[in-house]
Design a protein around this motif. Structure first.
Motif, PDB file in Angstrom:
ATOM      1  N   ASP A 152      73.073   1.924 105.646  1.00  0.00           N
ATOM      2  CA  ASP A 152      72.707   3.324 105.864  1.00  0.00           C
ATOM      3  C   ASP A 152      73.853   3.965 106.648  1.00  0.00           C
ATOM      4  O   ASP A 152      73.998   3.733 107.846  1.00  0.00           O
ATOM      5  N   LEU A 153      74.677   4.755 105.965  1.00  0.00           N
ATOM      6  CA  LEU A 153      75.865   5.337 106.595  1.00  0.00           C
ATOM      7  C   LEU A 153      75.518   6.301 107.725  1.00  0.00           C
ATOM      8  O   LEU A 153      76.282   6.452 108.664  1.00  0.00           O
ATOM      9  N   SER A 154      74.352   6.921 107.655  1.00  0.00           N
ATOM     10  CA  SER A 154      73.966   7.854 108.715  1.00  0.00           C
ATOM     11  C   SER A 154      73.637   7.131 110.020  1.00  0.00           C
ATOM     12  O   SER A 154      73.645   7.732 111.083  1.00  0.00           O
ATOM     13  N   ALA A 155      73.364   5.824 109.948  1.00  0.00           N
ATOM     14  CA  ALA A 155      73.052   5.048 111.147  1.00  0.00           C
ATOM     15  C   ALA A 155      74.302   4.493 111.820  1.00  0.00           C
ATOM     16  O   ALA A 155      74.223   3.977 112.929  1.00  0.00           O
ATOM     17  N   LEU A 156      75.467   4.621 111.166  1.00  0.00           N
ATOM     18  CA  LEU A 156      76.719   4.121 111.727  1.00  0.00           C
ATOM     19  C   LEU A 156      77.448   5.235 112.465  1.00  0.00           C
ATOM     20  O   LEU A 156      77.461   6.374 112.014  1.00  0.00           O
ATOM     21  N   SER A 157      78.085   4.869 113.572  1.00  0.00           N
ATOM     22  CA  SER A 157      78.896   5.849 114.297  1.00  0.00           C
ATOM     23  C   SER A 157      80.218   6.042 113.549  1.00  0.00           C
ATOM     24  O   SER A 157      80.571   5.248 112.671  1.00  0.00           O
ATOM     25  N   GLU A 158      80.958   7.079 113.910  1.00  0.00           N
ATOM     26  CA  GLU A 158      82.255   7.319 113.262  1.00  0.00           C
ATOM     27  C   GLU A 158      83.197   6.154 113.510  1.00  0.00           C
ATOM     28  O   GLU A 158      83.948   5.765 112.624  1.00  0.00           O
ATOM     29  N   GLY A 159      83.155   5.603 114.706  1.00  0.00           N
ATOM     30  CA  GLY A 159      84.014   4.467 115.035  1.00  0.00           C
ATOM     31  C   GLY A 159      83.696   3.240 114.211  1.00  0.00           C
ATOM     32  O   GLY A 159      84.594   2.547 113.728  1.00  0.00           O
ATOM     33  N   GLN A 160      82.406   2.944 114.042  1.00  0.00           N
ATOM     34  CA  GLN A 160      81.998   1.799 113.234  1.00  0.00           C
ATOM     35  C   GLN A 160      82.431   1.981 111.786  1.00  0.00           C
ATOM     36  O   GLN A 160      82.954   1.058 111.168  1.00  0.00           O
ATOM     37  N   LEU A 161      82.209   3.166 111.255  1.00  0.00           N
ATOM     38  CA  LEU A 161      82.564   3.438 109.869  1.00  0.00           C
ATOM     39  C   LEU A 161      84.069   3.332 109.661  1.00  0.00           C
ATOM     40  O   LEU A 161      84.532   2.741 108.689  1.00  0.00           O
ATOM     41  N   ALA A 162      84.855   3.863 110.589  1.00  0.00           N
ATOM     42  CA  ALA A 162      86.308   3.784 110.485  1.00  0.00           C
ATOM     43  C   ALA A 162      86.781   2.337 110.542  1.00  0.00           C
ATOM     44  O   ALA A 162      87.653   1.923 109.776  1.00  0.00           O
ATOM     45  N   ARG A 163      86.176   1.540 111.424  1.00  0.00           N
ATOM     46  CA  ARG A 163      86.554   0.123 111.549  1.00  0.00           C
ATOM     47  C   ARG A 163      86.227  -0.652 110.283  1.00  0.00           C
ATOM     48  O   ARG A 163      87.017  -1.453 109.803  1.00  0.00           O
ATOM     49  N   VAL A 164      85.063  -0.382 109.715  1.00  0.00           N
ATOM     50  CA  VAL A 164      84.645  -1.072 108.485  1.00  0.00           C
ATOM     51  C   VAL A 164      85.583  -0.741 107.333  1.00  0.00           C
ATOM     52  O   VAL A 164      86.017  -1.620 106.598  1.00  0.00           O
ATOM     53  N   LEU A 165      85.917   0.508 107.178  1.00  0.00           N
ATOM     54  CA  LEU A 165      86.774   0.929 106.074  1.00  0.00           C
ATOM     55  C   LEU A 165      88.230   0.530 106.302  1.00  0.00           C
ATOM     56  O   LEU A 165      88.982   0.366 105.344  1.00  0.00           O
ATOM     57  N   ARG A 166      88.645   0.380 107.553  1.00  0.00           N
ATOM     58  CA  ARG A 166      90.019  -0.011 107.868  1.00  0.00           C
ATOM     59  C   ARG A 166      90.232  -1.502 107.641  1.00  0.00           C
ATOM     60  O   ARG A 166      91.338  -1.940 107.357  1.00  0.00           O
ATOM     61  N   SER A 167      89.203  -2.317 107.762  1.00  0.00           N
ATOM     62  CA  SER A 167      89.341  -3.766 107.670  1.00  0.00           C
ATOM     63  C   SER A 167      89.342  -4.279 106.233  1.00  0.00           C
ATOM     64  O   SER A 167      88.823  -5.333 105.939  1.00  0.00           O
ATOM     65  N   VAL A 168      89.936  -3.519 105.356  1.00  0.00           N
ATOM     66  CA  VAL A 168      89.974  -3.882 103.934  1.00  0.00           C
ATOM     67  C   VAL A 168      91.000  -4.964 103.704  1.00  0.00           C
ATOM     68  O   VAL A 168      92.022  -5.053 104.183  1.00  0.00           O
TER      69      VAL A 168
END
Length: 67
Positions: free
Chosen positions: A51-67
């Motif tokens: 659920d993307l709305s439950a993630l903070s901007e920092g969490q989302l950025a970290r997840v997408l950066r760790s590709v």
């Protein structure tokens, strides 16, 4: 550009994946979970789209950066 899906494994790790097996079969047919190797615990885990709305901007950025 490849399409990525942000998922959460059964252990709670959040990560992104370029493949989400059998996505085209739909939730009604197989349910929302798929077995994917989690990079957090290194095991095959049942994973569902996060659920993307439950993630903070920092969490989302970290997840997408760790590709």
């Amino acid at each position: 550009m490849e399409r990525r899906t942000v998922v959460r494994c059964a252990e709670g790790h959040v990560f992104s994946t370029s493949t989400f097996p059998m996505r085209n079969l739909g939730v009604g047919r197989l349910g929302p979970g798929r077995l994917i190797r989690c990079p957090g615990c290194g095991r095959l885990r049942s994973s569902v789209p996060a659920d993307l709305s439950a993630l903070s901007e920092g969490q989302l950025a970290r997840v997408l950066r760790s590709v």
